[in-house]
Design a protein around this motif. Structure first.
Motif, mmCIF file in Angstrom:
data_model
loop_
_atom_site.group_PDB
_atom_site.id
_atom_site.type_symbol
_atom_site.label_atom_id
_atom_site.label_comp_id
_atom_site.label_asym_id
_atom_site.label_seq_id
_atom_site.Cartn_x
_atom_site.Cartn_y
_atom_site.Cartn_z
ATOM 1 N N VAL A 197 -30.012 -30.299 21.320
ATOM 2 C CA VAL A 197 -28.710 -30.951 21.456
ATOM 3 C C VAL A 197 -28.104 -30.515 22.765
ATOM 4 O O VAL A 197 -28.425 -29.444 23.295
ATOM 5 C CB VAL A 197 -27.763 -30.584 20.284
ATOM 6 C CG1 VAL A 197 -28.293 -31.111 18.979
ATOM 7 C CG2 VAL A 197 -27.536 -29.091 20.214
ATOM 8 N N PRO A 198 -27.202 -31.332 23.334
ATOM 9 C CA PRO A 198 -26.545 -30.917 24.581
ATOM 10 C C PRO A 198 -25.759 -29.635 24.358
ATOM 11 O O PRO A 198 -25.372 -29.297 23.240
ATOM 12 C CB PRO A 198 -25.606 -32.092 24.887
ATOM 13 C CG PRO A 198 -26.147 -33.246 24.101
ATOM 14 C CD PRO A 198 -26.767 -32.653 22.874
ATOM 15 N N ALA A 199 -25.506 -28.912 25.427
ATOM 16 C CA ALA A 199 -24.699 -27.692 25.326
ATOM 17 C C ALA A 199 -23.330 -28.031 24.770
ATOM 18 O O ALA A 199 -22.774 -29.102 25.031
ATOM 19 C CB ALA A 199 -24.566 -27.041 26.698
ATOM 20 N N ALA A 200 -22.792 -27.153 23.966
ATOM 21 C CA ALA A 200 -21.472 -27.368 23.397
ATOM 22 C C ALA A 200 -20.447 -27.530 24.509
ATOM 23 O O ALA A 200 -20.622 -27.031 25.617
ATOM 24 C CB ALA A 200 -21.095 -26.202 22.490
ATOM 25 N N SER A 206 -24.435 -23.223 20.015
ATOM 26 C CA SER A 206 -23.846 -23.790 18.809
ATOM 27 C C SER A 206 -24.587 -23.276 17.588
ATOM 28 O O SER A 206 -25.798 -23.450 17.473
ATOM 29 C CB SER A 206 -23.911 -25.326 18.843
ATOM 30 O OG SER A 206 -23.368 -25.881 17.663
ATOM 31 N N ASP A 423 -19.431 -35.000 18.220
ATOM 32 C CA ASP A 423 -20.151 -33.764 17.918
ATOM 33 C C ASP A 423 -19.825 -32.704 18.969
ATOM 34 O O ASP A 423 -19.089 -32.962 19.941
ATOM 35 C CB ASP A 423 -21.663 -33.994 17.778
ATOM 36 C CG ASP A 423 -22.334 -34.443 19.077
ATOM 37 O OD1 ASP A 423 -21.854 -34.087 20.170
ATOM 38 O OD2 ASP A 423 -23.375 -35.136 18.995
ATOM 39 N N GLY A 425 -21.539 -31.403 21.264
ATOM 40 C CA GLY A 425 -22.069 -31.630 22.595
ATOM 41 C C GLY A 425 -21.343 -32.705 23.360
ATOM 42 O O GLY A 425 -21.704 -33.009 24.504
ATOM 43 N N ASP A 427 -21.022 -35.969 22.332
ATOM 44 C CA ASP A 427 -21.504 -37.315 22.039
ATOM 45 C C ASP A 427 -20.647 -37.944 20.942
ATOM 46 O O ASP A 427 -20.143 -37.250 20.044
ATOM 47 C CB ASP A 427 -22.972 -37.296 21.599
ATOM 48 C CG ASP A 427 -23.906 -36.883 22.730
ATOM 49 O OD1 ASP A 427 -23.533 -37.053 23.908
ATOM 50 O OD2 ASP A 427 -25.014 -36.377 22.442
ATOM 51 N N GLN A 444 -23.671 -41.324 24.440
ATOM 52 C CA GLN A 444 -23.784 -40.026 25.092
ATOM 53 C C GLN A 444 -22.542 -39.763 25.933
ATOM 54 O O GLN A 444 -22.185 -40.556 26.798
ATOM 55 C CB GLN A 444 -25.036 -39.981 25.960
ATOM 56 C CG GLN A 444 -26.324 -40.123 25.146
ATOM 57 C CD GLN A 444 -27.555 -40.070 26.024
ATOM 58 O OE1 GLN A 444 -27.747 -39.120 26.770
ATOM 59 N NE2 GLN A 444 -28.388 -41.090 25.931
ATOM 60 N N GLN A 445 -21.884 -38.649 25.617
ATOM 61 C CA GLN A 445 -20.634 -38.266 26.276
ATOM 62 C C GLN A 445 -19.575 -39.365 26.173
ATOM 63 O O GLN A 445 -18.677 -39.469 27.003
ATOM 64 C CB GLN A 445 -20.881 -37.895 27.741
ATOM 65 C CG GLN A 445 -21.836 -36.727 27.913
ATOM 66 C CD GLN A 445 -21.361 -35.467 27.172
ATOM 67 O OE1 GLN A 445 -20.249 -34.995 27.398
ATOM 68 N NE2 GLN A 445 -22.195 -34.955 26.272
ATOM 69 N N ASP A 470 -22.073 -28.898 14.984
ATOM 70 C CA ASP A 470 -23.340 -28.416 15.538
ATOM 71 C C ASP A 470 -24.208 -29.535 16.087
ATOM 72 O O ASP A 470 -25.173 -29.290 16.812
ATOM 73 C CB ASP A 470 -24.116 -27.614 14.490
ATOM 74 C CG ASP A 470 -24.331 -28.380 13.194
ATOM 75 O OD1 ASP A 470 -24.829 -29.522 13.234
ATOM 76 O OD2 ASP A 470 -24.014 -27.824 12.119
ATOM 77 N N GLY A 471 -23.922 -30.791 15.741
ATOM 78 C CA GLY A 471 -24.667 -31.926 16.264
ATOM 79 C C GLY A 471 -26.011 -32.166 15.619
ATOM 80 O O GLY A 471 -26.720 -33.091 16.031
#
Length: 607
Positions: A197-200, A206, A423, A425, A427, A444-445, A470-471
């Protein structure tokens, strides 16, 4: 196996008994000499501090008494089931593994169908244990609802030398009734780090909670450390990672762990961890702190890890652990909802009146019917009043809204977009309920080309979406055949060679099998959700459920009439917020529901 024993051979309970002291063991635990074969009755819930001691088999006890005594012994606090093993033959003792699983029945196992297989010799007996199954806890301590009939055989033989009846054949694991399970076992979250998952948004790792059940009064600290070192449970393993090197275990000869009077826990490890660096070691220690912090009456506030030679590897306290990873929080403490003008407003714990959020969504540029706030509280997403368009805007004064990032073609408002969810990250998730193109979407984002999420195994249409901070876990209200259920799925991400990301929701499972209708839900802790629903023929109710389908010990929220929407934070200290027939209302710990505003809908916390 185990039981919910009745008034027959009983495991001995000590601790808060009146008139039953340490010198009265025989009187408190005497076994009857006779009695017909009947079910092992349900034990009333016992005080959490009561210690339960197993009773060994009585001399010349009959086969039925041996089976009942064995089942009773398994409900005791005997760490290694030593007394229970006295009811077995030598060979059965060696082959029986009580840790293989725990089967939970609605009531204690019923003894049925006793018969001898050796004719006139009558030197053996077989019994059937029956009941109604509720759940199974597997060898990884993971809980799973599992309804259906339970039936298994137990065989006894009359030993030639001792002339005593003993069990020589039995299934692996243990079985007991619901109330004995609730008395013996406790649900505890162990913690790993979310992977893929992307960084928090905070830049921290996370954490993801992995709930398991361990015996609450049989050295739970050591049990949880062993479980944590063994790695994530099967369901969570594809999306979680541990900082402990593979094969890490407690050091040689370590049988029990306990914190000192300063709430500091020292954990000796085997050679697999000897060469880890300080950064990795700190992450390992953080996992232990998060897992153990609430397990003892006074908690664990500091952890020291040791190499196989006894030298210190690293240590970590609570404050440093919170810097390493985001934990036990779903965002800020502010509450958000839509006011009577359908603008996005916020209400802090220190203010009396809600205020429009900065930016276009708070200025009323578009009338909204639902909204979501990012965990860093820098962006918001809003669904237009007709449910057709999804907008994303900055929570900065003067910022513009721009074009919708997603549009539904559903013909009716109820066939369009659900409330979105962010989430950790960054998203953004939302479901399009258009019958011609029903889909779950991730942006995404919060921008760019929508990623259509694969949902194999999903049977029905999504009514609501809430992704965990936590995604890697997602909660969905799914409608099928006139019924709705709350289902939890695992989020798996993959990036192809062309750089395009694919996202799937796998192993969806219902966590509210007893409810016929679920109308609203929200994450209310690391592994807990609050749900609005009703049973068949019942009335609307609020309750908490665990992600594994078990019922948490925390009391259900007090009743509230006409709840349409519910919001909770993953920070369990924050109040519940609901939209009901009384408007926006709030429930703080130890209080009653209080009205916030009459004109308002769609309450949310960040996430």
């Amino acid at each position: 196996m185990g039981a919910e024993g009745g008034g027959r051979p009983r495991a001995l309970r000590m601790g808060v008994f009146a008139g039953c002291g340490a010198l009265l063991l025989a009187g408190c635990a005497s076994m009857p000499d006779s009695g017909g074969l009947s079910g092992v009755e349900s034990t009333p819930r016992q005080d959490a501090q009561v210690r339960v001691f197993a009773v060994p088999p009585r001399e010349n006890a009959g086969p039925g008494e041996i089976v009942r005594g064995f089942l009773e012994a398994l409900t005791s606090d005997d760490p290694r089931y030593e007394t229970a093993r006295e009811y077995l033959t030598d060979s059965a003792r060696r082959s029986w593994n009580p840790d293989a699983s725990t089967t939970v029945l609605s009531d204690g196992p019923n003894l049925e169908g006793a018969h001898s297989r050796s004719g006139e010799a009558q030197d053996d007996y077989a019994y059937t244990l029956g009941g109604s199954r509720l759940a199974v806890v597997d060898s990884q301590h993971a809980f799973a609802p599992d309804s259906g009939a339970y039936s298994t055989a137990v065989h006894l033989t009359l030993e030639k030398k001792s002339k005593q009846w003993r069990i020589d054949s039995l299934p692996q694991g243990v079985v007991m009734g619901k109330s004995d399970f609730q008395r013996n076992y406790v649900s505890v979250n162990k913690y790993y780090y979310a992977s893929n998952v992307p960084a928090a948004v905070t830049g921290q790792l996370s954490t993801v909670a992995d709930p398991v059940y361990v015996r609450g009064k049989v050295d739970p600290v050591t049990s949880m450390v062993r479980s944590l070192l063994a790695g994530p449970t099967r369901w969570l393993n594809p999306v979680a990672t541990s900082s402990f090197p593979s094969g890490t275990a407690l050091g040689k000869g370590v049988t029990s762990l306990s914190p000192d009077d300063q709430n500091r826990l020292t954990v000796p490890l085997n050679g697999k961890a000897d060469r880890v660096g300080p950064t990795q070691c700190s992450r390992m220690a953080a996992q232990l702190l998060f897992t153990l912090r609430d397990l003892t009456p006074t908690g664990v506030s500091q952890v020291e890890l040791q190499r196989s030679n006894g030298k210190k590897l690293c240590d970590l306290n609570e404050n440093r652990a919170e810097i390493i990873a985001s934990h036990s929080t779903g965002g800020g403490a502010d509450e958000y909802f839509l006011d009577g003008k359908q603008r996005l407003v916020s209400l802090s714990s220190t203010s009396k009146d809600p205020e429009p959020v900065p930016g276009a969504l708070g200025e009323g540029a578009k009338k909204l019917r639902a909204a979501a706030i990012s965990l860093d509280e820098e962006r918001a997403a809003g669904v237009s009043d007709d449910g057709r368009n999804l907008y994303v805007g900055s929570l900065v004064s003067g910022s513009s809204l721009g074009d919708p990032v997603l549009t539904s073609q559903g013909a009716l408002p109820g066939d369009r977009l659900t409330t979105p969810s962010w989430d950790g990250g960054g998203d953004l998730w939302v479901a399009d309920r258009d019958p011609k193109r029903a889909r779950l979407v991730m942006l995404q984002q919060g921008a760019g080309e929508p990623v259509v999420v694969s949902t194999p195994g999903l049977d029905g249409r999504i009514n609501a979406v809430r992704v965990a901070a936590d995604g890697v876990r997602i909660a969905l209200i799914v409608e099928q055949g006139g019924k709705t259920s709350l289902q939890i799925g695992r989020v798996e991400r993959d990036e192809g060679s062309d750089g395009r990301r694919s996202v799937s929701i796998l192993e969806l499972h219902s966590v509210t099998p007893q409810l016929e209708e679920v109308t609203a839900m929200s994450w209310a802790g690391d592994s807990r959700l609050v749900v609005v629903g009703r049973e068949s023929g019942g009335v609307q109710q609020l309750r908490y459920v665990q992600v594994d389908g078990s019922t948490p010990t925390v009391a259900a929220p007090t009743s509230l009439t006409g709840v349409n929407q519910i919001a909770a934070s993953e920070d369990e200290r924050l109040p519940l917020v609901a939209y009901s027939e009384d408007g926006i209302v709030r429930l703080s710990a130890g209080a009653q529901w209080q009205k916030v505003v009459k004109e308002g809908t769609a309450p949310v916390y960040p996430g």
